[in-house]
Structures are given as structure tokens and as C-alpha cells.
Motif scaffolding. Sequence first.
Motif, PDB file in Angstrom:
ATOM      1  N   VAL A 113       0.881  -1.167   0.000  1.00  0.00           N
ATOM      2  CA  VAL A 113       0.000   0.000   0.000  1.00  0.00           C
ATOM      3  C   VAL A 113       0.918   1.216   0.000  1.00  0.00           C
ATOM      4  O   VAL A 113       1.668   1.430   0.964  1.00  0.00           O
ATOM      5  CB  VAL A 113      -0.924   0.006   1.233  1.00  0.00           C
ATOM      6  N   VAL A 114       0.889   1.987  -1.084  1.00  0.00           N
ATOM      7  CA  VAL A 114       1.911   3.017  -1.272  1.00  0.00           C
ATOM      8  C   VAL A 114       1.306   4.413  -1.417  1.00  0.00           C
ATOM      9  O   VAL A 114       0.185   4.580  -1.896  1.00  0.00           O
ATOM     10  CB  VAL A 114       2.782   2.707  -2.504  1.00  0.00           C
ATOM     11  N   SER A 115       2.086   5.382  -1.014  1.00  0.00           N
ATOM     12  CA  SER A 115       1.721   6.790  -1.174  1.00  0.00           C
ATOM     13  C   SER A 115       2.539   7.395  -2.307  1.00  0.00           C
ATOM     14  O   SER A 115       3.497   6.772  -2.795  1.00  0.00           O
ATOM     15  CB  SER A 115       2.008   7.557   0.120  1.00  0.00           C
ATOM     16  N   LYS A 116       2.190   8.599  -2.711  1.00  0.00           N
ATOM     17  CA  LYS A 116       2.953   9.279  -3.760  1.00  0.00           C
ATOM     18  C   LYS A 116       4.385   9.529  -3.311  1.00  0.00           C
ATOM     19  O   LYS A 116       5.320   9.464  -4.109  1.00  0.00           O
ATOM     20  CB  LYS A 116       2.269  10.596  -4.128  1.00  0.00           C
ATOM     21  N   VAL A 158      12.966  -2.412  -0.587  1.00  0.00           N
ATOM     22  CA  VAL A 158      11.735  -2.931   0.008  1.00  0.00           C
ATOM     23  C   VAL A 158      11.328  -2.097   1.215  1.00  0.00           C
ATOM     24  O   VAL A 158      10.140  -1.841   1.451  1.00  0.00           O
ATOM     25  CB  VAL A 158      11.901  -4.416   0.410  1.00  0.00           C
ATOM     26  N   SER A 159      12.308  -1.657   1.985  1.00  0.00           N
ATOM     27  CA  SER A 159      12.017  -0.896   3.201  1.00  0.00           C
ATOM     28  C   SER A 159      11.280   0.413   2.904  1.00  0.00           C
ATOM     29  O   SER A 159      10.603   0.963   3.779  1.00  0.00           O
ATOM     30  CB  SER A 159      13.310  -0.592   3.960  1.00  0.00           C
ATOM     31  N   ILE A 160      11.393   0.913   1.679  1.00  0.00           N
ATOM     32  CA  ILE A 160      10.705   2.149   1.294  1.00  0.00           C
ATOM     33  C   ILE A 160       9.194   1.970   1.372  1.00  0.00           C
ATOM     34  O   ILE A 160       8.462   2.912   1.689  1.00  0.00           O
ATOM     35  CB  ILE A 160      11.131   2.579  -0.126  1.00  0.00           C
ATOM     36  N   PHE A 161       8.718   0.758   1.096  1.00  0.00           N
ATOM     37  CA  PHE A 161       7.272   0.491   1.078  1.00  0.00           C
ATOM     38  C   PHE A 161       6.701   0.134   2.448  1.00  0.00           C
ATOM     39  O   PHE A 161       5.491  -0.048   2.577  1.00  0.00           O
ATOM     40  CB  PHE A 161       6.961  -0.629   0.091  1.00  0.00           C
ATOM     41  N   PRO A 163       5.307   0.583   6.257  1.00  0.00           N
ATOM     42  CA  PRO A 163       5.036  -0.706   6.910  1.00  0.00           C
ATOM     43  C   PRO A 163       3.993  -1.566   6.212  1.00  0.00           C
ATOM     44  O   PRO A 163       3.835  -2.729   6.547  1.00  0.00           O
ATOM     45  CB  PRO A 163       4.510  -0.266   8.275  1.00  0.00           C
ATOM     46  N   GLU A 164       3.253  -1.014   5.244  1.00  0.00           N
ATOM     47  CA  GLU A 164       2.122  -1.744   4.668  1.00  0.00           C
ATOM     48  C   GLU A 164       2.551  -2.546   3.445  1.00  0.00           C
ATOM     49  O   GLU A 164       2.182  -2.224   2.304  1.00  0.00           O
ATOM     50  CB  GLU A 164       0.993  -0.772   4.314  1.00  0.00           C
ATOM     51  N   THR A 165       3.305  -3.585   3.663  1.00  0.00           N
ATOM     52  CA  THR A 165       3.753  -4.418   2.544  1.00  0.00           C
ATOM     53  C   THR A 165       4.133  -5.807   3.016  1.00  0.00           C
ATOM     54  O   THR A 165       4.524  -6.002   4.168  1.00  0.00           O
ATOM     55  CB  THR A 165       4.968  -3.777   1.837  1.00  0.00           C
ATOM     56  N   THR A 166       3.982  -6.772   2.112  1.00  0.00           N
ATOM     57  CA  THR A 166       4.459  -8.135   2.350  1.00  0.00           C
ATOM     58  C   THR A 166       5.598  -8.477   1.380  1.00  0.00           C
ATOM     59  O   THR A 166       6.026  -9.622   1.301  1.00  0.00           O
ATOM     60  CB  THR A 166       3.326  -9.163   2.168  1.00  0.00           C
ATOM     61  N   LEU A 167       6.057  -7.473   0.645  1.00  0.00           N
ATOM     62  CA  LEU A 167       7.152  -7.692  -0.292  1.00  0.00           C
ATOM     63  C   LEU A 167       8.409  -8.122   0.447  1.00  0.00           C
ATOM     64  O   LEU A 167       8.731  -7.588   1.511  1.00  0.00           O
ATOM     65  CB  LEU A 167       7.450  -6.414  -1.078  1.00  0.00           C
ATOM     66  N   THR A 168       9.111  -9.082  -0.136  1.00  0.00           N
ATOM     67  CA  THR A 168      10.424  -9.484   0.348  1.00  0.00           C
ATOM     68  C   THR A 168      11.461  -9.001  -0.664  1.00  0.00           C
ATOM     69  O   THR A 168      11.109  -8.688  -1.816  1.00  0.00           O
ATOM     70  CB  THR A 168      10.516 -11.006   0.467  1.00  0.00           C
ATOM     71  N   PRO A 169      12.722  -8.936  -0.288  1.00  0.00           N
ATOM     72  CA  PRO A 169      13.744  -8.570  -1.272  1.00  0.00           C
ATOM     73  C   PRO A 169      13.729  -9.472  -2.504  1.00  0.00           C
ATOM     74  O   PRO A 169      13.885  -8.996  -3.630  1.00  0.00           O
ATOM     75  CB  PRO A 169      15.053  -8.716  -0.480  1.00  0.00           C
ATOM     76  N   ALA A 170      13.504 -10.771  -2.295  1.00  0.00           N
ATOM     77  CA  ALA A 170      13.463 -11.710  -3.421  1.00  0.00           C
ATOM     78  C   ALA A 170      12.245 -11.479  -4.300  1.00  0.00           C
ATOM     79  O   ALA A 170      12.325 -11.579  -5.536  1.00  0.00           O
ATOM     80  CB  ALA A 170      13.472 -13.146  -2.904  1.00  0.00           C
ATOM     81  N   ALA A 171      11.096 -11.149  -3.701  1.00  0.00           N
ATOM     82  CA  ALA A 171       9.884 -10.886  -4.482  1.00  0.00           C
ATOM     83  C   ALA A 171      10.044  -9.616  -5.312  1.00  0.00           C
ATOM     84  O   ALA A 171       9.637  -9.559  -6.480  1.00  0.00           O
ATOM     85  CB  ALA A 171       8.677 -10.759  -3.555  1.00  0.00           C
ATOM     86  N   LEU A 172      10.639  -8.593  -4.716  1.00  0.00           N
ATOM     87  CA  LEU A 172      10.886  -7.351  -5.465  1.00  0.00           C
ATOM     88  C   LEU A 172      11.886  -7.596  -6.593  1.00  0.00           C
ATOM     89  O   LEU A 172      11.720  -7.083  -7.703  1.00  0.00           O
ATOM     90  CB  LEU A 172      11.404  -6.269  -4.527  1.00  0.00           C
ATOM     91  N   ALA A 173      12.909  -8.398  -6.317  1.00  0.00           N
ATOM     92  CA  ALA A 173      13.892  -8.735  -7.349  1.00  0.00           C
ATOM     93  C   ALA A 173      13.213  -9.446  -8.518  1.00  0.00           C
ATOM     94  O   ALA A 173      13.498  -9.166  -9.686  1.00  0.00           O
ATOM     95  CB  ALA A 173      14.991  -9.611  -6.762  1.00  0.00           C
ATOM     96  N   LYS A 174      12.307 -10.366  -8.204  1.00  0.00           N
ATOM     97  CA  LYS A 174      11.577 -11.099  -9.236  1.00  0.00           C
ATOM     98  C   LYS A 174      10.713 -10.150 -10.060  1.00  0.00           C
ATOM     99  O   LYS A 174      10.676 -10.254 -11.295  1.00  0.00           O
ATOM    100  CB  LYS A 174      10.695 -12.164  -8.578  1.00  0.00           C
ATOM    101  N   LEU A 175      10.033  -9.237  -9.382  1.00  0.00           N
ATOM    102  CA  LEU A 175       9.175  -8.288 -10.090  1.00  0.00           C
ATOM    103  C   LEU A 175       9.986  -7.460 -11.066  1.00  0.00           C
ATOM    104  O   LEU A 175       9.628  -7.345 -12.247  1.00  0.00           O
ATOM    105  CB  LEU A 175       8.472  -7.380  -9.075  1.00  0.00           C
TER     106      LEU A 175
END
Length: 225
Positions: A113-116, A158-161, A163-175
Motif C-alpha cells: 500500500v503506497v503513497s505518492k 523494500v524498506s521504502i514500502f 510498513p504496509e507491505t508483504t514484499l520481500t527482497p526476493a519478491a521485489l527482485a523477481k518483479l
Amino acid sequence: MKRKRTGLMWSIVIAVILVGAFVLWFTVSSGAIKNSEEFTASVLHFAFVCKDDNYAYFIRMDVSKRMVYVIRFPQYSFNPMTNRALDVTNPLEVFNFAENLIDFTSNKRYYAVVSKEQIDKFSKEVLHRQEENFEKLLRAISERKSKAFDFLLFKKWVSIFKPETTLTPAALAKLLYEVQRNAMRFYYPEAVTEKPLQILVDGKTYQRVYLDANSVQFIRDDIKK
């Protein structure tokens, strides 16, 4: 002279050890991501809720087809084919609504869940320039070339997103990896009305943006090809 030579030799030995340790650490770190369940998965689903714009982006990544499908849903979307409504502020609802629409699921789901401000910060970190919304950010990432040291930065990104995220470093890398190497297709389900309609059901008022049934069917059929 012997002392100087001995000192120089020890300096070289220490430098070689440090370089070797860094190479080993980098190899282990990048290997952990490349061999992870997220990175080796063939189908993944992502949901990005843009809370400032009242939009949600659902992403289906299908490695076997070398395709990345992106569907943008407005707040209060209502699918007349399934009689399902969507509250885009709830990322789990986005998964359920989208997967029901396309008739596909995945056991690998990640959301943010991201903001501008977060989009702006992420784009500056990854692209070194500002992108004003999530869609432009995603399109810009698709044109970016991966860098060897990206694997050292995924945790920070990943830390930028949070507290509202379930992204992991590996998931972001895959994306990022699949968006950069595969074709990407965007869908914008057509709405019957421009503004949400107020519906009264059992004494409760709901707002709904009715999606066009033909548009929904087209998206479902196109993704199934």
C-alpha cells in the motif's frame, strides 16, 4: 628495505582477503535471492494500492508465457458478472477481486500500500529520477537495465514500502527482473458510469463503479490465451 617489502606484502595479502571476502559475500547474497521460492516461482501475483489516487494495480506474472499482465481498478469497482465489489484500500480484497475476474490464482502473493511520497522515493532510488505515479514507474522500470549490485539494494528498496507491505527482497527482485525481460500488457476495465453510483441495500448505502461486462470478458479471455 626488507621491512618495507614485508609491509607491502602484508598490505597486498589483506587486500586480497578483503576482496575475496566481499566476492564470497556478494555471491552468497545474490545466490540466496536467485534460488529463493519467490524468484524461482513461475506464477506470481502482486497488488499495489495507490492510496492517494484511489487505484489498485493487480499484476499477474506468468513466466511460461513470458508475460506480465497489469490491471488497474478504480475504487468501488463492481464486477456484474460475479456480483463482486472491490474496496481498493484492502490489498487482500484486490487479490480476491482480480483473481475471480481473470479466473486464475497463485500461491505467491505480495502486496504494498503506497503513497505518492513512497513512489517518488522508490523511483529516485532505483531510476535516479522522479516518476509521478505507479504506472509510469512500472513502465520506466521495464526499460531499465539490471545492474550487478542490485542484489545488494533490494532489502533497502523494500524498506521504502514499509510498513504496509508483504514484499520481500526476493519478491521485489523477481518483479523487477521479469518486468524488464518480458512483455507487459496493461488493462483498464471500462466503467458504465464515470462516477460511483450510490446503491441502497438492506438499509446500507454502498458506492459502486459498475464495470462493463464486455470489457471484463475481454480481459479474462485475453489473459487466458
